[in-house]
Design an enzyme around this catalytic site. Structure first.
Site, short mmCIF file in Angstrom:
data_model
loop_
_atom_site.label_atom_id
_atom_site.label_comp_id
_atom_site.label_asym_id
_atom_site.label_seq_id
_atom_site.Cartn_x
_atom_site.Cartn_y
_atom_site.Cartn_z
N HIS A 123 -15.82 -20.29 4.25
CA HIS A 123 -16.48 -20.83 3.12
C HIS A 123 -16.90 -22.12 3.49
O HIS A 123 -15.94 -23.17 3.95
CB HIS A 123 -15.34 -20.94 1.80
CG HIS A 123 -15.92 -21.56 0.41
ND1 HIS A 123 -15.49 -22.42 -0.18
CD2 HIS A 123 -17.36 -21.34 0.19
CE1 HIS A 123 -16.23 -22.80 -1.40
NE2 HIS A 123 -17.39 -22.00 -1.04
N HIS A 124 -18.09 -22.63 3.14
CA HIS A 124 -18.67 -23.78 3.57
C HIS A 124 -19.16 -24.50 2.16
O HIS A 124 -20.34 -24.17 1.84
CB HIS A 124 -19.68 -24.05 4.37
CG HIS A 124 -19.43 -23.81 6.02
ND1 HIS A 124 -20.19 -23.49 7.07
CD2 HIS A 124 -18.09 -23.80 6.43
CE1 HIS A 124 -19.57 -23.24 8.15
NE2 HIS A 124 -18.31 -23.55 7.72
N GLU A 176 -17.84 -16.97 -12.68
CA GLU A 176 -17.19 -18.19 -12.92
C GLU A 176 -17.46 -18.86 -14.24
O GLU A 176 -16.37 -19.51 -14.81
CB GLU A 176 -17.44 -19.19 -11.69
CG GLU A 176 -19.03 -19.55 -11.84
CD GLU A 176 -19.48 -20.51 -10.62
OE1 GLU A 176 -18.65 -21.05 -10.11
OE2 GLU A 176 -20.65 -20.55 -10.24
C1 NOJ Z 1 -19.54 -22.55 -7.53
C2 NOJ Z 1 -19.54 -21.34 -6.66
O1 NOJ Z 1 -20.26 -20.29 -7.32
C3 NOJ Z 1 -18.11 -20.63 -6.77
O2 NOJ Z 1 -18.20 -19.42 -6.39
C4 NOJ Z 1 -17.22 -21.54 -5.95
O3 NOJ Z 1 -16.00 -21.04 -6.16
C5 NOJ Z 1 -17.44 -22.99 -6.39
N1 NOJ Z 1 -18.75 -23.47 -6.47
C6 NOJ Z 1 -16.42 -23.97 -5.40
O4 NOJ Z 1 -17.08 -23.80 -4.11
CA CA Z 2 -22.15 -21.27 -8.92
#
Ligand code: NOJ
Ligand code: CA
Length: 669
Positions: free
Chosen positions: A372-373, A466
């Site tokens: 993850h970046h 999310e």
């Molecule tokens: C938003 C992304 O959509 C989500 O998947 C991620 O967990 C967060 N940013 C943090 O990077």
């Molecule tokens: Ca997002």
């Protein structure tokens, strides 16, 4: 002059006129869609699109405006028109359909104006829509500053439309259904249905080194192209020779025809990668949802999610459940200052995340790690580290990367402007050099570049799961809107599959924190459980996630669907649906089929013919349905699993509760 001579002279004039305005129309291979180009008395090009001899788009302007006075939109005359046709099939390493037919008629109109600006307008007309693009060659200048695009989409009549408002920074917005005439601004894909019953969707294909196109109402059912500007107001900076992305209009007699079209991919170039055997679809879980619920944290504290201990638990669960990969977020230094201008270090794991041990353990269990970046929008910081950080990941046997851009870009630069488009592309190309596959969050919209760059596998670019954790959530209509809008552009990493719908096991957890004012503490997922399962099929992503924390899957009978599910499909077909109302999709993967159907707030029953199954074969159908008393609002977790043996001769009655759905795996016997 005698009358006879006058007539001859008149006829000659007519003949000459005809010579000077050559035929400028082109039809789809089946003849039902026609595009016509005209040039008005000011030398401005206009186009028409008709469907079944009835105008859909009429008298719509073409061209650009240049800041230093180079005329890109007028004074043109036609020099030459050439026609071409293509009918080919091509294959891709992954996709909704691995084999696609590219069948079109093309018209290229060469124009020239008094400034000697050469413009080729290239039109391609398919049986499922049209595409056109601008190819400019401007003599005597080195560079061009484009200040406006003149392209319009002038609908002959009003209709219904489905879209999100235009934004230079985000696509994470709720969809609106509204008359075309009432749309103020819209992002694409902009999906519509005219009063004549024609479905369509405006978008663009092959967006490179340009800013994205959005739409703006200018009255009289006319939407005008708007380009996202640089901070100084210039829309696009180009050299004197440039080609735009294709402006596209998918067209179909039924809404599902838009989903079944591969027009956007057909307008992209073939794959440029020498090898693609390192690119494969897979299922994944992740240390992720706990952070969104506020149960765990990205930063290293007593609730830290990405710890070595937790990582091993997730790896064990993946290995035991036929899941190929695990994502870890919050593994690297920089999360302490979340919300400011982030300065992540992409090669410094937190002290409690022992990457060497985790990689070793994952390898032993046959599990891939998804890196993850998260950039927080700090592009200069990322671009400084990107190449090295990708190398560092691949040195650690990590070949799949999720990126994130949750935050403003510096210096007033936009996510969706030319700078952003070029940045996202740089990531794709750098990743390809490292043989890394990508899942981009807060991305530039998909325009089908995955055909050319198949390592660009999936992206977010709409409100995903999310939003349910910390806002009013995505309404039941959202998931049946996405397939007809956002997903027309390409795969989406929605991250479906939250089983603890009401967050019962986490809501009262002493560890749970509200993490912003939007979070009223009463968030939930606005679907039934069966619809969560169906979304794994409906919301296509070659990297498909089961979003929930693993404790909510442990021992859950319905998780069997994800275990059986094969994300590497060969063919897909949308069977039925209407935007924002319902959808039913089936995907074939090897010998098996996976079916998903979902509805909005209205309960619904569909009769689904199984004639998509291979004739003469028997299948075990495992049906994951809403329970008798299921209702997304009052009883979301009520579900039932039944099994029966079926063949292509059968029809199934698919009953869906309000906000519900149904998933079926057909396993060949
Ligand atoms: C938003 C992304 O959509 C989500 O998947 C991620 O967990 C967060 N940013 C943090 O990077
Ligand atoms: Ca997002």
């Amino acid at each position: 002059m005698k009358v006879k001579h006058l007539v001859v002279a008149f006829l000659c004039m007519l003949g000459c006129c005809a010579c000077s305005s050559p035929k400028t129309e082109v039809k789809s291979p089946d003849g039902h869609i026609k595009m016509t180009l005209t040039v008005d008395e000011n030398g401005t090009p206009f186009y028409n699109v008709s469907v079944n001899d009835s105008l859909l788009i009429e008298n719509s302007k073409m061209g650009f405006v240049e800041g230093n006075g180079v005329i890109l939109g007028g004074g043109f005359r036609i020099e030459k028109t050439t026609f071409d046709s293509k009918d080919e099939t091509w294959t891709q390493p992954w996709g909704e359909n691995k084999t696609n037919r590219n069948h079109y008629n093309e018209m290229a109109v060469n124009l020239i104006n008094e400034d000697q600006v050469q413009l080729t307008l290239r039109f391609r007309v398919f049986n499922d829509g049209v595409g056109f693009r601008y190819e400019y060659n401007v003599p005597n200048v080195d560079s061009l500053m484009i200040t406006d695009e003149l392209t319009t989409f002038h609908f002959r009549q009003d209709g219904t439309s489905w879209s999100i408002p235009a934004s230079a920074e985000t696509y994470e917005l709720l969809y609106k259904q509204q008359p075309i005439s009432e749309v103020e601004t819209a992002n694409t894909p902009f999906t519509f249905k005219t009063a004549d019953g024609v479905y369509g969707s405006i978008h663009e294909a092959a967006l490179y080194d340009f800013s994205e196109m959005t739409l703006k109402q200018i009255g009289d059912y006319t939407l005008k192209a708007e380009l996202t500007p640089w901070p100084d107001g210039i829309k696009v900076r180009k050299s004197n020779h440039f080609t735009t992305s294709w402006r596209t209009i998918q067209i179909a007699p039924e809404a599902v025809g838009l989903i079944n079209s591969s027009l956007i991919l057909n307008l992209n170039d073939p794959c440029v990668l020498e090898t693609t055997d390192w690119i494969r679809p897979l299922k994944y879980i992740g240390v992720w949802w706990g952070m969104h619920l506020g149960v765990e944290t990205w930063k290293m504290d007593e609730r830290h999610g990405a710890t070595t201990v937790n990582a091993k638990k997730y790896i064990d669960f993946a290995a035991a459940n036929n899941i190929e990969a695990v994502l870890f977020e919050g593994w690297n230094e920089g999360w302490e200052s979340w919300g400011g201008m982030q300065n992540f270090d992409f090669t410094k794991p937190y002290a409690d995340f022992d990457i060497d041990e985790i990689v070793r353990y994952a390898k032993e269990k046959g599990i891939e790690i998804i890196g993850h970046h998260e950039t927080g929008g700090n592009i200069p910081n990322y671009e400084r580290q990107m190449d090295h950080a990708m190398q560092w990941y691949t040195d650690h046997s990590i070949h799949i990367l999720k990126t994130g851009y949750a935050g403003a870009f510096p210096n007033g630069l936009s996510h969706h402007g030319q700078y952003g488009v070029n940045h996202y592309q740089k990531v794709v190309e750098t990743a390809a050099e490292h043989r890394m596959t990508l899942d981009a969050h807060e991305p530039i919209k998909d325009t089908g570049i995955r055909r050319t760059w198949p390592n660009m596998m999936t992206r977010e670019g709409a409100r995903g799961m999310e939003w349910n954790a910390w806002s009013e959530g995505n309404p039941p209509s959202h998931h049946v809107m996405l397939p007809f809008t956002r997903l027309l552009s390409g795969p989406m990493d929605y991250t479906p599959g939250t089983f603890d719908i009401l967050f019962q096991q986490t809501k009262d957890s002493p560890r749970r924190r509200k993490w912003n004012d939007q979070d009223k503490g009463n968030s939930r997922v606005n679907t039934t459980l069966a619809k969560q399962i169906a979304n794994w099929v409906i919301l296509y992503s070659p990297l498909q996630m089961a979003s929930d924390m693993i404790e909510h899957y442990e021992g859950h009978p319905a998780f069997r669907f994800f275990r059986d599910f094969d994300p590497d499909c060969d063919e897909s077909k949308a069977l039925a649906g209407e935007p924002g109302e319902f959808v039913a999709v089936v995907r074939k993967a090897k010998n098996n089929y996976f079916f998903g159907a979902a509805t909005n707030e209205a309960p619904r029953t569909l009769e689904i013919k199984l004639d998509f199954l291979k004739p003469g074969k028997q299948y075990k159908a495992v049906i994951y349905a809403d329970g008798e008393k299921a209702d997304w609002k009052t009883n979301p977790a009520d579900y039932q699993i039944t099994e029966q043996t079926v063949t292509a001769e059968n029809t199934l009655t698919v009953r869906m509760a309000a906000g519900g759905g149904q998933a079926i795996s057909f396993i060949q016997l």
